[in-house]
Design an enzyme around this catalytic site. Structure first.
Site, mmCIF file in Angstrom:
data_model
loop_
_atom_site.group_PDB
_atom_site.id
_atom_site.type_symbol
_atom_site.label_atom_id
_atom_site.label_comp_id
_atom_site.label_asym_id
_atom_site.label_seq_id
_atom_site.Cartn_x
_atom_site.Cartn_y
_atom_site.Cartn_z
ATOM 1 N N HIS A 23 0.830 -1.212 0.000
ATOM 2 C CA HIS A 23 0.000 0.000 0.000
ATOM 3 C C HIS A 23 0.863 1.260 0.000
ATOM 4 O O HIS A 23 2.038 1.237 0.392
ATOM 5 C CB HIS A 23 -0.928 0.010 1.212
ATOM 6 C CG HIS A 23 -0.197 0.052 2.522
ATOM 7 N ND1 HIS A 23 0.350 1.205 3.045
ATOM 8 C CD2 HIS A 23 0.087 -0.935 3.416
ATOM 9 C CE1 HIS A 23 0.938 0.938 4.196
ATOM 10 N NE2 HIS A 23 0.790 -0.359 4.447
ATOM 11 N N GLU A 45 -2.686 -6.774 7.789
ATOM 12 C CA GLU A 45 -1.362 -6.652 8.382
ATOM 13 C C GLU A 45 -1.278 -7.481 9.666
ATOM 14 O O GLU A 45 -2.298 -7.812 10.288
ATOM 15 C CB GLU A 45 -1.057 -5.173 8.677
ATOM 16 C CG GLU A 45 0.319 -4.897 9.278
ATOM 17 C CD GLU A 45 1.476 -5.379 8.420
ATOM 18 O OE1 GLU A 45 1.628 -6.609 8.294
ATOM 19 O OE2 GLU A 45 2.238 -4.534 7.912
#
Length: 206
Positions: free
Chosen positions: A19, A94
Site C-alpha cells: 500500500h 497486516e
C-alpha cells in the site's frame, strides 16, 4: 532468489503491491491492524503504480480490507483498461503487533530491544494465515494473473518463507507501493522479483 523453469504451462502470476504511504509510515510508527488511511504521497504512489500496471492484462484484484490497502487498490483499478471488482481477503490484513502498535521505531528499540512485542500475533499463526490466503488465490485464480495489494509484513512473510530466509522478514525493507512478483509453478510459489521501485517518481533521477 529462486529460479523459474521455462516452458511450463498453467502458471498463476501474482503481483504484490505494498500500500501507499500513511502518516504513520512517514512518522516511522509501527503500523499493525489499525485502519490508518493513505496520505497525499500515498495516493500519488498508488496512481504511479496504476500507471505502471495498466500496460498489462489482469484477471483480478485482491486486497487487504484495511483502508490503506483497499484505497491503493481502488486507485490502481481506475488506471486499468479492464473492469475488475476488488475482492477483499482478511488473510492479507497486516500482522497484529499488540501493545507495540503506534510506537515509533526509536520507542520500539528502547522498550522492546528483542522485538518480542506484548500481545502480538505469533509468527507461526501469522504465517499460516498469510499462506492460507495464498492457497485461496491459487484455488480461485489458477492459471490467472492477479494483483494483490497488501502490507509490508504480509509481503515480507511470503518472501521470507519462499526464499528460505534469504530475503523478507528481518532482512528486506519494503518501500511503500513497491512491487514484488510471484509465480505458482509445479505446486509451489516462486519469487520472480521483489521490492521494485522504478515506477515511483521519488526513486527516478531527474
Amino acid at each position: 532468489m529462486l529460479l523459474i523453469s521455462k516452458g511450463l504451462r498453467n502458471i498463476t502470476t501474482l503481483c504484490l503491491v505494498r500500500h501507499g504511504e500513511t502518516d504513520w509510515n512517514r512518522q516511522r510508527r509501527l503500523q499493525g491492524q489499525e485502519d490508518i488511511p493513505l496520505n497525499e504521497l500515498g495516493r500519488k504512489q498508488a496512481h504511479e503504480s496504476g500507471k505502471h500496471l495498466k500496460h498489462e492484462y489482469w484477471d483480478g484484484i485482491v486486497s487487504s480490507p484495511l483502508s490503506r490497502a483497499y484505497e491503493t487498490a481502488e486507485i490502481i483499478q481506475k488506471h486499468l483498461d479492464q473492469t475488475l471488482t476488488i475482492q477483499t481477503l482478511d488473510e492479507f490484513k497486516e500482522r497484529a503487533f499488540g501493545e507495540a502498535s503506534g510506537l515509533t521505531f526509536q520507542e520500539l528499540h528502547e522498550k522492546y530491544p528483542d522485538r518480542n512485542y506484548s500481545g502480538q500475533e505469533e509468527w507461526e499463526e501469522f504465517k499460516t494465515r498469510v499462506f492460507s490466503g495464498l492457497e485461496k488465490i491459487q484455488n480461485d485464480f489458477k492459471g490467472k494473473k492477479i494483483l494483490l495489494v497488501a502490507h509490508g509484513a504480509v509481503i515480507n512473510c511470503m518472501l521470507s518463507v519462499l526464499s528460505n530466509g534469504e530475503v523478507g522478514s528481518g532482512k528486506t525493507k519494503l518501500i511503500n507501493a513497491c512491487i514484488s512478483n510471484l509465480e505458482h509453478i509445479d505446486d509451489m510459489w516462486n519469487i520472480k522479483s521483489y521490492n521494485e521501485t522504478s515506477h515511483l517518481s521519488q526513486f527516478q533521477s531527474h
